[in-house]
Scaffold this motif. Structure first.
Motif, PDB file in Angstrom:
ATOM      1  N   SER A 230      46.561  51.096  40.186  1.00 13.55           N
ATOM      2  CA  SER A 230      45.322  51.261  39.410  1.00 13.55           C
ATOM      3  C   SER A 230      44.468  52.310  40.098  1.00 13.55           C
TER       4      SER A 230
ATOM      5  N   ASP B 288      35.707  43.270  43.677  1.00 10.17           N
ATOM      6  CA  ASP B 288      35.708  44.196  42.536  1.00 10.17           C
ATOM      7  C   ASP B 288      35.835  43.382  41.244  1.00 10.17           C
TER       8      ASP B 288
ATOM      9  N   ASN C  24      35.153  41.672  37.785  1.00  9.89           N
ATOM     10  CA  ASN C  24      34.315  42.034  36.641  1.00  9.89           C
ATOM     11  C   ASN C  24      33.582  40.791  36.133  1.00  9.89           C
TER      12      ASN C  24
ATOM     13  N   ALA D 275      38.236  32.733  41.728  1.00  9.58           N
ATOM     14  CA  ALA D 275      37.536  32.924  43.009  1.00  9.58           C
ATOM     15  C   ALA D 275      36.554  31.780  43.266  1.00  9.58           C
TER      16      ALA D 275
ATOM     17  N   SER E  41      43.600  41.955  41.059  1.00  4.80           N
ATOM     18  CA  SER E  41      44.645  42.384  40.115  1.00  4.80           C
ATOM     19  C   SER E  41      44.213  43.608  39.312  1.00  4.80           C
ATOM     20  N   PRO E  42      45.085  44.567  39.030  1.00  2.00           N
ATOM     21  CA  PRO E  42      46.522  44.559  39.325  1.00  2.00           C
ATOM     22  C   PRO E  42      46.890  44.927  40.763  1.00  2.00           C
ATOM     23  N   GLY E  43      45.946  45.469  41.560  1.00  2.00           N
ATOM     24  CA  GLY E  43      46.290  45.623  42.973  1.00  2.00           C
ATOM     25  C   GLY E  43      46.219  47.034  43.546  1.00  2.00           C
ATOM     26  N   GLY E  44      45.492  47.928  42.888  1.00  2.00           N
ATOM     27  CA  GLY E  44      45.352  49.287  43.433  1.00  2.00           C
ATOM     28  C   GLY E  44      44.697  49.265  44.811  1.00  2.00           C
ATOM     29  N   MET E  45      43.631  48.466  44.936  1.00  2.00           N
ATOM     30  CA  MET E  45      42.937  48.392  46.234  1.00  2.00           C
ATOM     31  C   MET E  45      43.812  47.684  47.260  1.00  2.00           C
TER      32      MET E  45
ATOM     33  N   GLY F 105      39.094  39.491  42.984  1.00  2.00           N
ATOM     34  CA  GLY F 105      39.283  40.351  41.807  1.00  2.00           C
ATOM     35  C   GLY F 105      40.256  41.462  42.157  1.00  2.00           C
TER      36      GLY F 105
ATOM     37  N   ASP G  43      42.904  36.462  42.514  1.00  2.00           N
ATOM     38  CA  ASP G  43      42.615  36.859  41.124  1.00  2.00           C
ATOM     39  C   ASP G  43      43.220  35.828  40.182  1.00  2.00           C
TER      40      ASP G  43
HETATM   41  C1  LIG Z   1      38.330  45.678  37.645  1.00  2.00           C
HETATM   42  S1  LIG Z   1      39.531  44.461  37.847  1.00  2.00           S
HETATM   43  C2  LIG Z   1      39.944  44.658  39.533  1.00  2.00           C
HETATM   44  C3  LIG Z   1      40.832  45.848  39.835  1.00  2.00           C
HETATM   45  C4  LIG Z   1      41.387  45.761  41.218  1.00  2.00           C
HETATM   46  N1  LIG Z   1      40.339  45.806  42.223  1.00  2.00           N
HETATM   47  C5  LIG Z   1      42.435  46.791  41.536  1.00  2.00           C
HETATM   48  O1  LIG Z   1      42.372  47.368  42.630  1.00  2.00           O
HETATM   49  O2  LIG Z   1      43.361  46.992  40.762  1.00  2.00           O
HETATM   50  C6  LIG Z   1      38.621  42.997  37.860  1.00  2.00           C
HETATM   51  C7  LIG Z   1      39.419  41.763  38.126  1.00  2.00           C
HETATM   52  O3  LIG Z   1      38.532  40.691  38.389  1.00  2.00           O
HETATM   53  C8  LIG Z   1      39.205  39.509  38.036  1.00  2.00           C
HETATM   54  N2  LIG Z   1      38.249  38.410  37.948  1.00  2.00           N
HETATM   55  C9  LIG Z   1      37.081  38.357  37.275  1.00  2.00           C
HETATM   56  N3  LIG Z   1      36.480  37.166  37.466  1.00  2.00           N
HETATM   57  C10 LIG Z   1      37.287  36.445  38.295  1.00  2.00           C
HETATM   58  C11 LIG Z   1      37.200  35.143  38.892  1.00  2.00           C
HETATM   59  N4  LIG Z   1      36.158  34.340  38.641  1.00  2.00           N
HETATM   60  N5  LIG Z   1      38.187  34.766  39.696  1.00  2.00           N
HETATM   61  C12 LIG Z   1      39.248  35.559  39.962  1.00  2.00           C
HETATM   62  N6  LIG Z   1      39.377  36.800  39.434  1.00  2.00           N
HETATM   63  C13 LIG Z   1      38.411  37.231  38.605  1.00  2.00           C
HETATM   64  C14 LIG Z   1      39.873  39.860  36.709  1.00  2.00           C
HETATM   65  O4  LIG Z   1      40.956  38.998  36.460  1.00  2.00           O
HETATM   66  C15 LIG Z   1      40.305  41.302  36.965  1.00  2.00           C
HETATM   67  O5  LIG Z   1      41.660  41.354  37.367  1.00  2.00           O
END
Ligand SMILES: C[S@@+](CC[C@H](N)C(=O)[O-])C[C@H]1O[C@@H](n2cnc3c(N)ncnc32)[C@H](O)[C@@H]1O
Length: 366
Positions: free
Chosen positions: A192, A281, A283, A264, A224-228, A222, A243
């Protein structure tokens, strides 16, 4: 940091506003009480300001990706000026040679321009000017080798001329003229685009703190998908990635990674666990996400840091963005977590990246 006495008090500043905030540009410049506005290059504004505190210490500061007091300007069209590089370099040496700067860095006013003319002009100007400056400034080879707290001569050159000023990288909000280092996405097969965002955040953090220690343990909310996650693992860090959605399968069974598939809000670290860094990260509602970060700072070492993407769903103007940031800062203060900085990075959309630390002596200040 005291500026060299030989420099005149600047009346004009160069500020850079990210394209994401194009619609807010007027409101941001009004908020700075900016006079005599002129747009330069990509995202730069040449403005007159009476009170520099508005630039570096107001609610508008986080909308400014970078800033510089202009101590020397040469409005011209460089291709039309015979011997531009020599004349510009001589002027820089005359004006700033005795200013005691740690180095001089020159960049294009339009960093993303496809044609390389101004990039090579910038590099030729730096090369020639370095020959004319005292030997001592050649010690800094790379922009990232600068002391963030010592004045640098930053110069920007473009179709509208040459704009230069002396300021520390920390005060300017970046080691490079215009901001942070440009970090490329790792290609079409990147998990990502967020990988480049965390790489840029770590680079930016060097303005304030030493890098997280080798093999530091990161708690990532947060993920997924795991770029960070991929970027952190590649740097040799350990990551606990939480996630509700799974990580990209290319990350499965990667050494150093623990994947927690779940919310989380219910995640509880194993007894005795300590993290050096928390990265969030997630959302959704920003205050909800931040309250989970704060709950988990119990597991952060003293001096450990938090990198938090302040997402702003539903926020559509400067006042609402300020209010949201203020609420997050209130929450942090009530939990004993201190703010380090807030900025807008290249890979931030309509969001900011906020940095905090758990007060203590665990990780050293720069
Ligand atoms: C913008 S994406 C993160 C992208 C990620 N940092 C990357 O490097 O690919 C936001 C993520 O936050 C997760 N998310 C939002 N609220 C959450 C929660 N309460 N618990 C776990 N994951 C959550 C979503 O499932 C989503 O995958």
């Amino acid at each position: 940091m005291e500026m060299p006495a030989s420099l005149p008090h600047p009346t004009h500043w160069l500020v850079r506003i990210s394209e994401v905030f194009a619609e807010e540009e007027k409101g941001i410049l009004d908020g700075l009480s900016a006079g005599g506005r002129k747009k330069l290059g990509r995202g730069f504004h040449w403005i007159r300001v009476e009170d520099p505190a508005a630039i570096r210490g107001s609610g508008f500061s986080k909308f400014l990706r970078w800033n510089l007091p202009v101590h020397h300007s040469w409005p011209c069209h460089p291709p039309d000026v015979e011997g531009f590089v020599e004349k510009a370099a001589q002027a820089l040496a005359r004006k700033f040679g005795g200013a005691g700067v740690q180095t001089l860095i020159v960049g294009p006013l339009d960093p993303g321009a496809p044609q390389r003319y101004y990039k090579s002009l910038a590099s030729n100007l730096r090369g020639r000017a370095l020959q004319l400056f005292p030997e001592s400034i050649r010690v800094v080879r790379d922009a990232e080798d600068q002391d963030p707290d010592r004045p640098t001569l930053f110069c920007l050159v473009g179709a509208e001329g040459l704009y230069c000023g002396v300021q520390t990288p920390r005060e300017s909000n970046g080691f490079f003229p215009g901001g942070t280092k440009f970090i490329k996405q790792s290609g079409p097969d990147a998990i990502s685009r967020a990988g480049a965002k965390v790489a840029e955040a770590i680079h930016y953090l060097a303005l304030y703190r030493q890098a997280p220690p080798a093999a530091a343990h990161w708690l990532e909310l947060g993920a997924s998908p795991g770029g960070m996650t991929a970027e952190l693992l590649q740097r040799g860090y350990r990551v606990t990635a939480v996630d509700r959605a799974p990580l990209d399968k290319r990350l499965h069974r990667q050494p150093g990674l623990v994947e927690i598939l779940g919310d989380a809000g219910t995640f509880q670290p194993p007894v005795g666990t300590k993290y050096e860094m928390i990265l969030c990260d997630m959302n959704g509602d920003a205050c909800g996400a931040f309250s989970q970060v704060l709950r988990l700072t119990e597991y952060l070492v003293e001096g450990g840091m938090v990198i938090f993407t302040l997402k702003m769903p539903g926020v559509g103007n400067i006042a609402e963005a300020d209010e949201l940031e203020a609420e997050v800062l209130r929450m942090a203060k009530a939990s004993g977590i201190a703010p380090i900085a807030a900025t807008h990075l290249t890979y931030n959309r309509y969001e900011f990246t906020l940095f905090f630390e758990k007060i203590g002596s665990g990780l050293k200040k720069v």
